[in-house]
Design an enzyme around this catalytic site. Structure first.
Site, PDB file in Angstrom:
ATOM      1  CB  CYS A 128       0.864  -2.237   4.976  1.00 51.17           C
ATOM      2  SG  CYS A 128       0.866  -3.206   6.495  1.00 51.17           S
ATOM      3  CG  HIS A 154      10.589 -24.048  12.506  1.00 55.69           C
ATOM      4  ND1 HIS A 154      10.738 -23.821  13.858  1.00 55.69           N
ATOM      5  CD2 HIS A 154      11.680 -24.760  12.127  1.00 55.69           C
ATOM      6  CE1 HIS A 154      11.876 -24.368  14.274  1.00 55.69           C
ATOM      7  NE2 HIS A 154      12.475 -24.928  13.245  1.00 55.69           N
ATOM      8  CG  HIS A 206       8.657 -27.795  11.548  1.00 58.21           C
ATOM      9  ND1 HIS A 206       8.480 -27.122  12.733  1.00 58.21           N
ATOM     10  CD2 HIS A 206       9.939 -28.237  11.553  1.00 58.21           C
ATOM     11  CE1 HIS A 206       9.611 -27.122  13.417  1.00 58.21           C
ATOM     12  NE2 HIS A 206      10.516 -27.806  12.727  1.00 58.21           N
ATOM     13  CG  ASP A 219      -0.356   0.259   2.523  1.00 52.93           C
ATOM     14  OD1 ASP A 219       0.898   0.352   2.599  1.00 52.93           O
ATOM     15  OD2 ASP A 219      -1.101   0.385   3.511  1.00 52.93           O
ATOM     16  CB  THR A 250       2.827  -1.690  11.114  1.00 57.81           C
ATOM     17  OG1 THR A 250       1.541  -2.202  10.700  1.00 57.81           O
ATOM     18  CG2 THR A 250       2.661  -0.281  11.660  1.00 57.81           C
TER      19      THR A 250
HETATM   20  C1  RB5 Z   1      -1.833   3.101   6.296  1.00 61.12           C
HETATM   21  O1  RB5 Z   1      -1.808   4.381   6.816  1.00 61.12           O
HETATM   22  C2  RB5 Z   1      -1.457   2.084   7.381  1.00 61.12           C
HETATM   23  O2  RB5 Z   1      -2.489   1.962   8.289  1.00 61.12           O
HETATM   24  C3  RB5 Z   1      -1.144   0.760   6.731  1.00 61.12           C
HETATM   25  O3  RB5 Z   1      -0.070   0.913   5.869  1.00 61.12           O
HETATM   26  C4  RB5 Z   1      -0.733  -0.363   7.655  1.00 61.12           C
HETATM   27  O4  RB5 Z   1       0.331   0.004   8.477  1.00 61.12           O
HETATM   28  C5  RB5 Z   1      -1.803  -1.027   8.401  1.00 61.12           C
HETATM   29  O5  RB5 Z   1      -1.576  -1.975   9.172  1.00 61.12           O
END
Ligand code: RB5
Length: 142
Positions: A63, A96, A131, A8, A65
């Site tokens: 994304c 695993h 596993h 994203d 995080t």
């Molecule tokens: C987008 O702002 C952010 O929420 C997305 O990239 C992600 O980190 C969501 O888990």
């Protein structure tokens, strides 16, 4: 091995860096194509269908995080998406968990560590045996 990649807006910059580093692997780019805001579940879905259809063997999702992409991708039966945060974890995600998607955080992870983690994953083998039994139990989950 065919590898697909998607992100994203929170992962767009890191996606470009990974694609540049691994250009010899000719990654299949599923988007997004700019830093404009998009919804990560749309790209997790696109990736899940790409893996489950056999169009790619491994996926990389990014994304902000890595958490949203992990949650979304793991909703698809047969997807084993691993949120990987260092080289050792990357190795174990193959050995695993036989992960078929690696997930990274574009705003939370270091580019060099991410690249090193992808290399560690690609140079590891699934160990099977106990596993595999555990993965079979996950697959039986409704
Ligand atoms: C987008 O702002 C952010 O929420 C997305 O990239 C992600 O980190 C969501 O888990």
């Amino acid at each position: 091995m065919r590898i697909a990649i998607a992100a994203d807006h929170g992962g767009f910059a890191l996606k470009n860096k990974i694609m540049e580093h691994f250009k010899n692997l000719n990654l299949l780019d599923l988007g997004t194509d700019s830093a404009d805001s998009v919804d990560y579940p749309d790209f997790a879905k696109k990736m899940a269908y790409t893996i489950l259809s056999g169009a790619a063997d491994l996926g990389i999702l990014i994304c902000g995080t890595g958490i949203g992409m992990s949650i979304a991708a793991n909703r698809y039966h047969g997807i084993r998406a691993a949120l990987v945060y260092n080289r050792e974890v990357a190795k174990l995600a193959k050995q695993h968990n036989n992960a078929n998607i690696l997930v990274f955080g574009g705003r939370t992870m270091d580019e060099k560590e991410v690249i090193s983690s992808i290399e560690a994953f690609l140079n590891s083998d699934f160990e099977g045996n106990r596993h595999q039994r555990r993965l079979d139990k996950i697959e039986q989950t409704e």
